[in-house]
Every structure is written in C-alpha cells, then in structure tokens.
Design a protein around this motif. Structure first.
Motif, mmCIF file in Angstrom:
data_model
loop_
_atom_site.group_PDB
_atom_site.id
_atom_site.type_symbol
_atom_site.label_atom_id
_atom_site.label_comp_id
_atom_site.label_asym_id
_atom_site.label_seq_id
_atom_site.Cartn_x
_atom_site.Cartn_y
_atom_site.Cartn_z
ATOM 1 N N HIS A 73 0.715 -0.796 0.211
ATOM 2 C CA HIS A 73 -0.093 -0.029 0.106
ATOM 3 C C HIS A 73 0.496 1.447 0.225
ATOM 4 N N ARG A 74 2.482 1.118 0.779
ATOM 5 C CA ARG A 74 2.646 2.313 1.070
ATOM 6 C C ARG A 74 3.681 2.930 -0.481
ATOM 7 N N TYR A 75 4.065 1.608 -0.936
ATOM 8 C CA TYR A 75 5.221 1.705 -2.243
ATOM 9 C C TYR A 75 4.922 1.518 -3.208
ATOM 10 N N LEU A 76 4.202 0.489 -3.443
ATOM 11 C CA LEU A 76 3.382 0.660 -4.465
ATOM 12 C C LEU A 76 2.282 0.944 -5.322
ATOM 13 N N TYR A 77 1.031 1.204 -4.143
ATOM 14 C CA TYR A 77 0.077 1.675 -4.175
ATOM 15 C C TYR A 77 0.214 3.147 -3.843
ATOM 16 N N HIS A 78 1.190 3.600 -3.653
ATOM 17 C CA HIS A 78 1.114 5.087 -3.282
ATOM 18 C C HIS A 78 2.463 4.948 -3.977
ATOM 19 N N MET A 79 2.451 4.565 -5.371
ATOM 20 C CA MET A 79 4.643 5.314 -5.755
ATOM 21 C C MET A 79 4.600 6.101 -6.522
ATOM 22 N N VAL A 178 -7.810 12.369 5.974
ATOM 23 C CA VAL A 178 -6.904 13.099 5.765
ATOM 24 C C VAL A 178 -5.736 13.711 5.293
ATOM 25 N N GLY A 179 -5.341 12.656 4.752
ATOM 26 C CA GLY A 179 -4.132 12.605 3.750
ATOM 27 C C GLY A 179 -3.582 11.164 3.423
ATOM 28 N N ASP A 180 -2.851 10.814 2.131
ATOM 29 C CA ASP A 180 -2.823 9.549 1.576
ATOM 30 C C ASP A 180 -1.097 9.506 1.890
ATOM 31 N N THR A 181 -0.473 10.194 3.078
ATOM 32 C CA THR A 181 0.535 9.656 3.118
ATOM 33 C C THR A 181 0.920 9.189 3.896
ATOM 34 N N GLY A 182 -0.053 8.222 5.016
ATOM 35 C CA GLY A 182 0.369 7.561 6.184
ATOM 36 C C GLY A 182 -0.782 7.215 6.438
ATOM 37 N N ALA A 183 -1.507 5.871 7.397
ATOM 38 C CA ALA A 183 -1.787 5.316 7.616
ATOM 39 C C ALA A 183 -2.103 4.185 6.829
ATOM 40 N N PHE A 184 -1.381 3.576 6.304
ATOM 41 C CA PHE A 184 -1.108 2.798 5.018
ATOM 42 C C PHE A 184 -1.861 1.515 5.603
ATOM 43 N N GLY A 185 -1.684 0.475 6.829
ATOM 44 C CA GLY A 185 -2.312 -0.680 6.844
ATOM 45 C C GLY A 185 -3.862 -0.574 7.044
ATOM 46 N N VAL A 186 -4.867 -1.771 6.872
ATOM 47 C CA VAL A 186 -6.186 -1.613 6.893
ATOM 48 C C VAL A 186 -6.409 -2.314 7.406
ATOM 49 N N SER A 187 -6.003 -3.979 8.236
ATOM 50 C CA SER A 187 -5.820 -4.410 8.705
ATOM 51 C C SER A 187 -5.476 -4.375 9.960
ATOM 52 N N SER A 188 -4.912 -3.917 10.484
ATOM 53 C CA SER A 188 -4.075 -3.953 11.534
ATOM 54 C C SER A 188 -3.173 -2.279 11.662
ATOM 55 N N PRO A 189 -3.077 -0.942 12.948
ATOM 56 C CA PRO A 189 -2.308 0.205 12.685
ATOM 57 C C PRO A 189 -1.088 -0.373 12.920
ATOM 58 N N HIS A 193 2.705 2.373 13.344
ATOM 59 C CA HIS A 193 3.299 2.832 14.428
ATOM 60 C C HIS A 193 4.608 2.190 14.408
ATOM 61 N N ILE A 194 4.717 1.012 13.629
ATOM 62 C CA ILE A 194 6.625 0.706 13.886
ATOM 63 C C ILE A 194 7.347 1.601 13.421
ATOM 64 N N PHE A 195 6.783 1.806 11.534
ATOM 65 C CA PHE A 195 7.593 2.673 10.541
ATOM 66 C C PHE A 195 6.973 4.084 10.817
ATOM 67 N N GLY A 196 6.443 4.344 12.331
ATOM 68 C CA GLY A 196 6.003 6.019 11.937
ATOM 69 C C GLY A 196 4.887 6.546 10.743
ATOM 70 N N THR A 197 4.869 5.483 10.182
ATOM 71 C CA THR A 197 3.546 6.597 9.538
ATOM 72 C C THR A 197 1.882 6.823 10.222
ATOM 73 N N MET A 198 1.800 7.077 11.403
ATOM 74 C CA MET A 198 1.054 7.054 11.330
ATOM 75 C C MET A 198 0.309 8.850 11.510
ATOM 76 N N PRO A 199 -0.615 9.190 10.772
ATOM 77 C CA PRO A 199 -1.111 10.581 10.771
ATOM 78 C C PRO A 199 -1.169 11.452 11.920
ATOM 79 N N GLU A 200 -1.471 12.163 12.174
ATOM 80 C CA GLU A 200 -2.198 12.823 13.441
ATOM 81 C C GLU A 200 -3.685 13.516 13.135
#
Length: 211
Positions: A73-79, A178-189, A193-200
């Motif tokens: 989701h992070r690197y392919l779908y939002h390439m 809010v912004g598609d540069t974070g919250a890439f997990g769907v089935s789990s956040p 949390h681990i990679f620091g992509t939780m949006p505010e």
C-alpha cells in the motif's frame, strides 16, 4: 426514492476488460478463506504436522501478510508518479480509482482472476522456501488477505461499530480523508506505529488547540 448509488468511474473502454476489474466481495472471500481452511487441513491431515505446528506457521503467515499489505500500500499503490504518464496510469488502475470512488463496492478487492494467479505464485514461493510447512504459512497468509478484504469492505460500506473494531474505521478514514501519506495499514495499524506513518488525528489536534 432509494439512495443514490456511489459512482464507480471507469478504467477501460472495452466492456470486457472493464468487467474484469470488478468483483462481488463474496467471491474472493470464499476463495481465500476456503484456501486458508484447506491449507490447514492439508498440513494436519495429509502432511501429518501437529495442530500446534500448523497453527504456529499459520499465525506467522497471517502476520507476514499484514506487513506485505502495509508495504504494498505504501510503496506500490502510492508510488511516486512525477514525470511519468505511464506510472500515473498504472497507479490509477491499481489504486487511484479507489481513492476517487472509495464507496464503489465492486472495486474493493482485486478481481478474482488476478487474485488467484497471485495466490498461486505466493503459495508456490512459500512452499519452495519453507518446504511442506509453507502450506500452513501460506494458509495463514491467505486468511490474512481474506480478513483484509473483509475489513476493507466493511470500512467503506458500513457504519463504524461502537467497540474496539471502530479503530479500524477511524484509521482507514484518516488515510482517505485526511492525507494519503500515512495510515497505510488496513487490517491493522501495527506497522504504521512501527514505521512512524501514523497521521495526526485532526480531532485530537483541535481538542489540544482549544484547551
């Protein structure tokens, strides 16, 4: 009058190709939950592994799926698509149309034909790397994928529940609205949390600003 149906957009002008981009959610759920169950059966009753061994590989496979889900989701779908019309088109086909039409029920899962091809490749890869234990690992992976599909479909088509699972609705809505540069997990956040992509959370920000 009945409520207006959400728009679906269009990817291909060819009606056959266009039809192949859509699916009813019940089809992939049946395929991949069924594959997960069958893999567990094969591991225990045909390969002769213990239930504990099977469940262990099954659980790790399901967890591994959540990582692949996040990375894809992070690197392919939002390439990045800057300067490349081909990448813009590819990204739109894979994922951009979903962001334009997030409530389109028939585009909340990969089409079955493509899904089965990818599942076959993954199961073969797991079997090659892990030996016979790859069957249970792959079963967990496919169950993880089916669960992802179920969560994704529910988030986009149902009201959030008033329990702990409502976190998944909130998390994915942050990604869409809010912004598609974070919250890439769907089935789990978890991996956000681990990679620091939780949006505010904007609601939390406003609450802090008013105190």
């Amino acid at each position: 009058m009945p409520p207006a149906q959400p728009s679906s957009g269009r990817i291909f002008q060819n009606p056959i190709l266009e039809a192949l981009t859509k699916t009813h959610i019940a089809i992939p759920l049946t395929i991949f939950y069924g594959l997960g169950i069958a893999s567990g059966h094969v591991s225990v009753h045909i390969l002769g592994y213990s239930v504990l061994h099977t469940l262990s590989f099954y659980a790790v496979g399901a967890l591994f799926f959540t990582l692949i889900e996040y990375l894809a989701h992070r690197y392919l779908y939002h390439m990045g698509t800057a300067g490349s019309a081909r990448k813009v088109r590819l990204q739109y086909i894979m994922h951009g149309i979903h962001h334009d039409h997030p409530r389109d029920k028939k585009r909340l899962a990969l089409p079955p034909l493509l899904s089965v091809v990818l599942a076959t490749l993954f199961m073969g890869l797991f079997r090659l790397i892990l030996g016979p234990s790859g069957i249970a690992f792959g079963g967990g992976y496919m169950t993880g994928y089916a669960t992802y599909l179920m969560v994704h479909y529910a988030v986009h088509t149902m009201n959030p529940p008033k329990n702990i699972f409502g976190v998944l609705w909130k998390h994915h809505n942050l990604h869409h609205y809010v912004g598609d540069t974070g919250a890439f997990g769907v089935s789990s956040p978890l991996w956000d949390h681990i990679f620091g992509t939780m949006p505010e959370d904007p609601k939390a920000r406003r609450k802090v600003a008013t105190t």
